[in-house]
Design a protein around this motif. Structure first.
Motif, PDB file in Angstrom:
ATOM      1  N   ALA A 154      28.644 -51.117 -18.113  1.00 46.66           N
ATOM      2  CA  ALA A 154      28.220 -52.371 -17.500  1.00 46.66           C
ATOM      3  C   ALA A 154      26.877 -52.850 -18.024  1.00 46.66           C
ATOM      4  O   ALA A 154      26.584 -54.058 -17.974  1.00 46.66           O
ATOM      5  N   ASP A 175      23.010 -57.107 -18.359  1.00 42.51           N
ATOM      6  CA  ASP A 175      24.311 -56.983 -17.728  1.00 42.51           C
ATOM      7  C   ASP A 175      25.336 -57.489 -18.732  1.00 42.51           C
ATOM      8  O   ASP A 175      25.299 -58.658 -19.142  1.00 42.51           O
ATOM      9  N   ALA A 211      28.576 -58.091 -18.552  1.00 43.91           N
ATOM     10  CA  ALA A 211      29.548 -59.084 -18.099  1.00 43.91           C
ATOM     11  C   ALA A 211      28.957 -60.477 -18.014  1.00 43.91           C
ATOM     12  O   ALA A 211      29.597 -61.474 -18.381  1.00 43.91           O
TER      13      ALA A 211
END
Length: 789
Positions: free
Chosen positions: A599, A614, A616
């Motif tokens: 992640a 991050d 994502a």
């Protein structure tokens, strides 16, 4: 007004009211008492907790202070500190640090100098002899003294001892010139030789047990004994002076004798005749060493009871287990290694001691040479190259007189004029050369600052970049399967490597390897219009074109981070399910690492900050500042919460809590930290770099665990723990000058750190705290019989 009489109903109603009031009052009083009791109990529990915490800290401090003088008790106090409070990272680190120290035990009982120490061939016993005490024996596992019936009516002192190679006999030479032959099964004794006073003796068995060689100070001859008859059978004389230490070659054909202040001579063991020319120390060594040794002997006598005439008796001798090398010193501060076949020096003199070298010993595998000295230290050396292995072992307060390895090579015993025997835990490693098929050395891995080596995170595969010493080479790589147990079954043999053809014309300039070692990304500098194209080997079918300089794979191998411009990193989905995401940085990305769940992506920069994104969302999660130079290595811990270790050119490593941005400083390296790795459980981490050492740390606290792992003859370029945590692999650029191969792979034994630290510390201590010790050091707490499992 006349009072109306109460009816029965009214009286009952009034009684109920009164009773209710009474109950209410009682409830209030009871509640108050309960509150007070609860408050008192809470205060008492908090006081007890605070008291236990203070006691635990005191025990940890005392454990650290006793680490050198009483290492067994130090380990037990660390365990006690961990037992009397709830488990915490700090108590676990204290126990682990105590268990990782090299000092294992101090064996006492001698009234004066200890002159000799050895292990039984099966490793079950430690035996020593010394002034005013012929023989003492300890159980090597429990460290308990072993009762040995020795008459003490003649005042003999033991100054030399040797086990027959089959372990059935123990010979002790005394200061009267006699040899005591003990049957190790029955403890029965036979004595041979005449009574002629000397101050020191040396002894060695022939490997087949048929002969025993001895020498004595003040007598210019060596003797050969028939152990069966307990009688001397021959005398060996030369014109070299007084003989000192003796040693048989492993095949039993040669007997070496070191002469004080002179050479080493080799005799034919069968005929007793001299063979070859004398092996003489380097020019000036004996003379210089004699003068320095005299001064050191005087100092040692004042401080630790060094023997009179120590300088005159300073000499050392040992054959390597394979018989190829002979290590010796005849009075100086240096030890030397000779090639037995050629009778020439095999390496430069081993320098570093500040007093005369008094003893030498090879480890059972021949990889390590230990030297003892009048400077009160023991030093370890790489027997193949003569390079020092770490810092000297210190703790003796008198001249060190003898050293011996246990049969498994895990323990070193040292004897001293301070009337003690010390046992040391040694870091254990096996090093293997990496052979390259094809031309050498023109096509070999690059060494030095430009070296590129990557180890898969599970330690199963190593990939390095070849380099032509005269010009940049084409895009080829060398790959080794390092995780196979069978690949380490043949010590001394190189690990076979394989060639990977990546690019036709341009050299490879960056590498990344997946966690399991199955997928490789490599880039090369193409024409300016195309930038760096990345070659993916072993990745998913149909992977999209990838550009940039590879930095890191995600743990599942589905993502690849590359440096795509001067200040940007890009995350690529290798299955082509979505376009890559660009992450804007603050300087050219140098290194990167994904978190265990994929992640987060951390990127190191030239200016020092570590940026964390991050994956994502592309949102920056943290900017970790502290390094004052380029960040050279990154690795995430395998478990949550996200913890990151970074290495830098500023010679430090840092452990970061990504959530808070706080970090622990790990200082100690003498050069840039180029490699970092977490153990599988995340509680231990390793750092390595240009100073040629690997350091181990307790990850939650930043506490160092044991001495640096030394012996690499070049920079440590990559690190990885085995999946079970019981081994640490280190790729180092360290044999190019000798073998034409720039890399060797080291496999360090870290099993003790992978085990429960309390179990390890208790096993090393081999005893428990006595009730008296517990009462004195842990007052107010009931004795814990279950302190050690």
């Amino acid at each position: 007004m006349a009072r109306v009489p109460l009816t029965e109903q009214d009286r009952r109603r009034r009684q109920v009211v009164v009773l209710g009031v009474a109950v209410a009052v009682l409830v209030v009083l009871t509640a108050g008492l309960l509150v007070r009791a609860t408050t008192a109990t809470g205060e008492r529990e908090r006081a007890e907790t605070a008291r236990d915490a203070a006691l635990s800290r005191a025990l940890m401090a005392e454990s650290a202070s006793l680490a050198v003088t009483d290492p067994r008790t130090a380990r037990l106090l660390a365990v006690a500190a961990a037992r009397i409070v709830p488990p915490s990272p700090w108590t676990r680190a204290a126990v682990r640090a105590a268990a990782a120290r090299p000092e294992l035990a101090v064996l006492r009982g001698f009234p004066s100098d200890v002159d000799a120490v050895t292990f039984s061939p099966d490793g079950a016993y430690v035996a020593a002899s010394g002034r005013d005490d012929l023989l003492r024996v300890w159980d090597a596992r429990s460290l308990a003294p072993v009762t040995w019936p020795i008459p003490g009516d003649d005042g003999a002192s033991g100054t030399a001892l040797a086990y027959r190679p089959d372990g059935r006999e123990l010979a002790v030479a005394d200061t009267w010139g006699r040899v005591h032959f003990f049957d190790t099964a029955t403890r029965a004794r036979r004595i041979g030789g005449e009574t002629r006073k000397s101050s020191r003796s040396w002894a060695a068995y022939r490997p087949d047990g048929t002969l025993l060689a001895t020498t004595r100070t003040r007598f210019e001859e060596s003797r050969l004994w028939d152990p069966a008859a307990a009688a001397p059978v021959a005398a060996l004389r030369t014109l070299e002076g007084t003989p000192g230490p003796v040693a048989f070659s492993p095949d039993g054909t040669l007997l070496a004798v070191a002469y004080f202040g002179g050479p080493v001579r080799l005799f034919d063991a069968a005929s007793g005749l001299l063979t070859g020319d004398p092996l003489r120390p380097a020019a000036g060594e004996a003379a210089d060493g004699a003068a320095d040794g005299a001064a050191d002997g005087a100092a040692g006598g004042a401080a630790g009871g060094a023997a009179d005439g120590a300088a005159d008796e300073a000499a050392a001798l040992a054959f390597s287990p394979d018989g190829r090398l002979l290590a010796a010193s005849t009075g100086g501060e240096q030890a030397q290694l000779w090639d037995v076949a050629t009778r020439r020096l095999a390496a430069r003199p081993l320098t570093g001691h500040a007093g005369p070298v008094t003893a030498v010993a090879f480890s059972p595998d021949g990889a390590i040479l230990a030297t003892a000295s009048g400077d009160r230290t023991v030093r370890l050396w790489d027997a193949a190259t003569g390079a020092p292995l770490g810092d000297p072992l210190t703790g003796h307060i008198g001249a060190v007189t003898a050293v011996a390895f246990s049969p498994d090579g895990a323990t070193l015993a040292s004897a001293s004029a301070d009337a003690t025997v010390r046992l040391w835990r040694l870091p254990r490693a096996r090093a293997r050369l990496l052979t390259l098929p094809g031309p050498a050395p023109a096509d070999r891995p690059v060494s030095g600052p430009g070296a590129r080596a990557v180890l898969s995170a599970d330690g199963t595969r190593l990939v390095v970049q070849p380099y032509d010493a005269t010009r940049p080479g084409p895009g080829r790589l060398w790959s080794w399967n390092t995780g196979s147990v069978r690949s380490w079954d043949a010590p001394g043999r190189p690990l076979p490597g394989g060639l990977l053809a990546i690019r036709k014309d341009t050299p490879v300039d960056a590498l990344a390897l997946s966690r399991d070692g199955r997928t490789l990304a490599a880039s090369g500098l193409d024409d300016p219009a195309h930038g760096r194209d990345v070659t993916i080997r072993g990745g998913p079918a149909g992977a999209p074109p990838v550009t940039g300089r590879p930095l890191a794979f995600s743990p599942d191998g589905r993502l690849l981070a590359t440096a795509v411009s001067g200040s940007e990193a890009r995350v690529w989905r290798l299955d082509g399910s979505a376009p890559g995401r660009t992450l804007a940085g603050e300087g050219e990305p140098v290194v990167a690492a994904f978190s265990a769940d994929g992640a987060l992506l951390a990127v190191g920069t030239p200016a020092g900050p570590v940026l964390v994104w991050d994956v994502a969302t592309g949102r920056r999660r943290a900017e970790l500042t502290g390094h004052t130079g380029v960040v050279t290595a990154l690795a995430f811990a395998p478990s949550a919460p996200p913890t990151l270790v970074s290495g830098g050119a500023d010679r430090t490593a840092r452990v970061w809590d990504v959530g808070t941005g706080r970090g622990l400083l790990l200082a100690g390296h003498a050069g840039p930290v180029d490699a970092v790795a977490f153990a599988p459980d995340g509680t231990v981490l390793a750092t390595g770099g240009a100073d040629r050492t690997v350091r181990l740390w307790d990850a939650p606290t930043g506490r160092p665990l044991g001495p640096p792992l030394a012996g690499h003859r070049g920079a440590v370029a990559a690190l990885a723990f085995a999946p079970d945590g019981r081994a640490l692999l280190a790729a180092a650029t360290d044999r190019a000058d000798v073998h034409g191969d720039s890399y060797a792979l080291w496999r360090w034994d870290t099993a003790a750190l992978a085990a429960d630290p309390v179990t390890t510390a208790c096993a090393q201590a081999a005893r428990a705290l006595t009730p008296a010790e517990w009462s004195a050091r842990v007052p107010g707490r009931p004795y814990r019989r279950d302190l050690c499992p």
